[in-house]
Design a protein around this motif. Sequence first.
Motif, PDB file in Angstrom:
ATOM      1  N   GLU A 261       0.793  -1.223   0.000  1.00 46.24           N
ATOM      2  CA  GLU A 261       0.000   0.000   0.000  1.00 46.24           C
ATOM      3  C   GLU A 261       0.832   1.281   0.000  1.00 46.24           C
ATOM      4  N   TRP A 262       2.152   1.182   0.119  1.00 41.92           N
ATOM      5  CA  TRP A 262       2.994   2.376   0.106  1.00 41.92           C
ATOM      6  C   TRP A 262       3.640   2.631  -1.252  1.00 41.92           C
ATOM      7  N   LEU A 263       3.538   1.696  -2.194  1.00 42.12           N
ATOM      8  CA  LEU A 263       4.164   1.863  -3.505  1.00 42.12           C
ATOM      9  C   LEU A 263       3.179   2.500  -4.480  1.00 42.12           C
ATOM     10  N   LEU A 264       3.554   3.635  -5.030  1.00 43.06           N
ATOM     11  CA  LEU A 264       2.696   4.400  -5.926  1.00 43.06           C
ATOM     12  C   LEU A 264       3.351   4.547  -7.291  1.00 43.06           C
ATOM     13  N   LEU A 265       2.589   4.279  -8.347  1.00 45.56           N
ATOM     14  CA  LEU A 265       3.050   4.485  -9.717  1.00 45.56           C
ATOM     15  C   LEU A 265       2.384   5.709 -10.302  1.00 45.56           C
ATOM     16  N   SER A 266       3.149   6.476 -11.089  1.00 46.66           N
ATOM     17  CA  SER A 266       2.595   7.646 -11.761  1.00 46.66           C
ATOM     18  C   SER A 266       2.981   7.620 -13.235  1.00 46.66           C
ATOM     19  N   ALA A 267       2.068   8.077 -14.081  1.00 47.30           N
ATOM     20  CA  ALA A 267       2.291   8.130 -15.527  1.00 47.30           C
ATOM     21  C   ALA A 267       2.192   9.581 -15.980  1.00 47.30           C
ATOM     22  N   SER A 268       3.072   9.976 -16.902  1.00 39.87           N
ATOM     23  CA  SER A 268       3.176  11.390 -17.223  1.00 39.87           C
ATOM     24  C   SER A 268       3.290  11.667 -18.720  1.00 39.87           C
ATOM     25  N   LYS A 269       3.011  12.900 -19.045  1.00 43.01           N
ATOM     26  CA  LYS A 269       3.191  13.409 -20.398  1.00 43.01           C
ATOM     27  C   LYS A 269       4.662  13.468 -20.778  1.00 43.01           C
ATOM     28  N   ASP A 270       5.562  13.413 -19.789  1.00 43.72           N
ATOM     29  CA  ASP A 270       6.998  13.480 -20.066  1.00 43.72           C
ATOM     30  C   ASP A 270       7.565  12.147 -20.550  1.00 43.72           C
ATOM     31  N   GLU A 271       6.679  11.194 -20.899  1.00 44.59           N
ATOM     32  CA  GLU A 271       7.034   9.890 -21.480  1.00 44.59           C
ATOM     33  C   GLU A 271       7.657   8.932 -20.474  1.00 44.59           C
ATOM     34  N   SER A 272       7.461   9.207 -19.198  1.00 45.54           N
ATOM     35  CA  SER A 272       8.039   8.323 -18.177  1.00 45.54           C
ATOM     36  C   SER A 272       6.999   7.885 -17.169  1.00 45.54           C
ATOM     37  N   LEU A 273       7.308   6.756 -16.521  1.00 45.61           N
ATOM     38  CA  LEU A 273       6.576   6.291 -15.347  1.00 45.61           C
ATOM     39  C   LEU A 273       7.532   6.353 -14.173  1.00 45.61           C
ATOM     40  N   ARG A 274       7.004   6.682 -13.009  1.00 49.05           N
ATOM     41  CA  ARG A 274       7.846   6.733 -11.812  1.00 49.05           C
ATOM     42  C   ARG A 274       7.205   5.908 -10.712  1.00 49.05           C
ATOM     43  N   LEU A 275       8.056   5.164 -10.019  1.00 46.39           N
ATOM     44  CA  LEU A 275       7.631   4.365  -8.874  1.00 46.39           C
ATOM     45  C   LEU A 275       8.102   5.052  -7.606  1.00 46.39           C
ATOM     46  N   TRP A 276       7.156   5.296  -6.693  1.00 45.17           N
ATOM     47  CA  TRP A 276       7.450   6.033  -5.461  1.00 45.17           C
ATOM     48  C   TRP A 276       7.184   5.151  -4.252  1.00 45.17           C
ATOM     49  N   ASN A 277       8.024   5.301  -3.225  1.00 41.36           N
ATOM     50  CA  ASN A 277       7.732   4.760  -1.910  1.00 41.36           C
ATOM     51  C   ASN A 277       7.254   5.937  -1.067  1.00 41.36           C
ATOM     52  N   VAL A 278       5.941   6.030  -0.870  1.00 46.39           N
ATOM     53  CA  VAL A 278       5.368   7.189  -0.186  1.00 46.39           C
ATOM     54  C   VAL A 278       5.803   7.232   1.273  1.00 46.39           C
ATOM     55  N   LYS A 279       6.027   6.065   1.865  1.00 44.42           N
ATOM     56  CA  LYS A 279       6.419   6.018   3.282  1.00 44.42           C
ATOM     57  C   LYS A 279       7.720   6.770   3.531  1.00 44.42           C
ATOM     58  N   THR A 280       8.658   6.688   2.588  1.00 44.71           N
ATOM     59  CA  THR A 280       9.953   7.353   2.762  1.00 44.71           C
ATOM     60  C   THR A 280      10.161   8.498   1.780  1.00 44.71           C
ATOM     61  N   THR A 282      10.417   8.514  -1.413  1.00 44.81           N
ATOM     62  CA  THR A 282      11.530   8.132  -2.275  1.00 44.81           C
ATOM     63  C   THR A 282      11.059   7.817  -3.679  1.00 44.81           C
ATOM     64  N   ASN A 283      11.777   8.347  -4.684  1.00 46.35           N
ATOM     65  CA  ASN A 283      11.545   7.951  -6.072  1.00 46.35           C
ATOM     66  C   ASN A 283      12.375   6.694  -6.328  1.00 46.35           C
ATOM     67  N   VAL A 284      11.712   5.535  -6.277  1.00 48.50           N
ATOM     68  CA  VAL A 284      12.407   4.261  -6.346  1.00 48.50           C
ATOM     69  C   VAL A 284      12.970   4.010  -7.742  1.00 48.50           C
ATOM     70  N   ALA A 285      12.151   4.243  -8.768  1.00 47.99           N
ATOM     71  CA  ALA A 285      12.581   3.910 -10.126  1.00 47.99           C
ATOM     72  C   ALA A 285      11.891   4.790 -11.150  1.00 47.99           C
ATOM     73  N   ILE A 286      12.568   4.962 -12.287  1.00 44.68           N
ATOM     74  CA  ILE A 286      12.018   5.675 -13.442  1.00 44.68           C
ATOM     75  C   ILE A 286      12.017   4.707 -14.618  1.00 44.68           C
ATOM     76  N   PHE A 287      10.860   4.565 -15.248  1.00 45.01           N
ATOM     77  CA  PHE A 287      10.714   3.652 -16.382  1.00 45.01           C
ATOM     78  C   PHE A 287      10.581   4.486 -17.656  1.00 45.01           C
ATOM     79  N   ALA A 288      11.669   4.602 -18.391  1.00 46.44           N
ATOM     80  CA  ALA A 288      11.706   5.428 -19.602  1.00 46.44           C
ATOM     81  C   ALA A 288      13.029   5.163 -20.307  1.00 46.44           C
TER      82      ALA A 288
END
Length: 512
Positions: A261-280, A282-288
């Motif tokens: 429940e703490w891992l959040l994915l976001s999709a953007s117009k900048d052609e990337s996806l980002r994986l976040w750990n909301v608890k800390t 932290t931007n865990v990973a960028i998929f692009a």
Amino acid sequence: KTTVGKSENDSEPISPAAASRPPSKIPSSFVMRGGAKETHGNPIYCVSWSTDLHRNTPVGVSADDPPAKECNSKVNSEESDVESNKVSEGTSENSNSQVNSTDAPLLRCLATCGGNHLTVYEVGVSEPGSAFTSSSNDGFVLRQAYVDPDDEEVYYACAFGGRSLGRPFGYGPIEEDAKVESEPIVLTEDNDKKRNEKKRPRRELFKDMIDMQSFDGPQLLCVGGSRGVIKVVDTVRKMLILTLSGHGDEIYDLNFCPTDEWLLLSASKDESLRLWNVKTATNVAIFAGHEGHRDSILSLAWHPLGDKFASAGMDTTVKIWSIEEGTEVSNAIASSAEVKPRIKDASLEKVSGRASPFRTVYEQMPVFSSNKIHTDYIDCIQFVGDLVLSKSISNAIVLWKPVLSKANRGANKAGHHRLPNEVVALREFTLTKCDVWFVRFQTDVNCQMLAIGNTNGEVKLWEIGSNPTKKHFAYLSHAHCVSTVRMVSFSPDAKCLVASCDDATIWKWDAV
């Protein structure tokens, strides 16, 4: 354990979990129960349900006292009159009575976003054997409203996830009584001061932020939009507690992992996806990158097991990314849980400890990539087990299977990496008057029903596992629902369907 009713033979209590369990059968029909029109007047692009259940009876208040008044945005199912949102305070005068929690209705929250506004409603949950039959439980009850200080902000996506401090939902800042705000809450870091409330010491606020392990209350609410920043709202304290920055353009979709429940994915117009750990934070990973998307990413979806996710967008391509155990991203997720936030205030160093360095992972290689399903923008995607549902602006939703065999991977004759791209089309759901982009479908949690709206304000539902020659089994419409339906969303128990529209209205149908 709190009981909310009795089973038919009165031998077993029915728990809130049982009351919210999705039905095993397809409903015979849906009935309009209510609607609301939000006064900001902007299109409502997203609806998100909380998975939590709660009872709206604050500590020290009798269940016999009048509950918080319902906002005047409810639509009477007989008169079909839509009223604008007005909020009334519902604080009880009696604070010394003993509470009987089973006398209060079981409720669930949902959030909507449109323009620079974020709104939270309560909706009643039907309980087997419950004596609570108040008609006010049929529609929407406005609980909280937030507004971004930037008038040019446009929110496109919102999602519940993570955890706030442990107090009942909707009962405001710590150590305050229950009340409904008469004005929208401004989403700024110092909104406590603007609302003339007692300011908590900065050290205490920061300690809460770095010790999210102790957060066991209702889910946090995240929202993102045209400014490319994700804002994390604590609905208990009614304040912005965190901003996640990194995207270089508009954010079109947000989705929390079904297994964390703490891992959040976001999709953007900048052609990337980002994986976040909301608890800390932290931007865990960028998929692009090399094999990533080549245009705006409009939609993303987690696999039910949480070990992979799919993305789709304006480049007409569907990609599947893996975060399975043993991958670099999986290792980064584990490391992100140990990160402590960096701070600039030296006076708080003893509270935070030494900041841990963290290196964000860059993932350029999906495990699957194909443009063989659609020839135009793909604005909605969802997993159905190991199968995929995707929608383009060509008046069709396609159910298909990605061929992920390792035999299809390797290098071609030129030595370039070759990704699996073969698909097996299984079924097509034909749509009408749905040829505009950013109209999103959804299935129920058991993936039995598929629902989507159109530009005429109509909603159709199909049984996914039925004979492909069968048409939709339900057609939902209303005399006042005549604007484009941007999104439909089933409640977690699949007993309720909500549609959000371009004219700032939301509508609710209940399964019968």
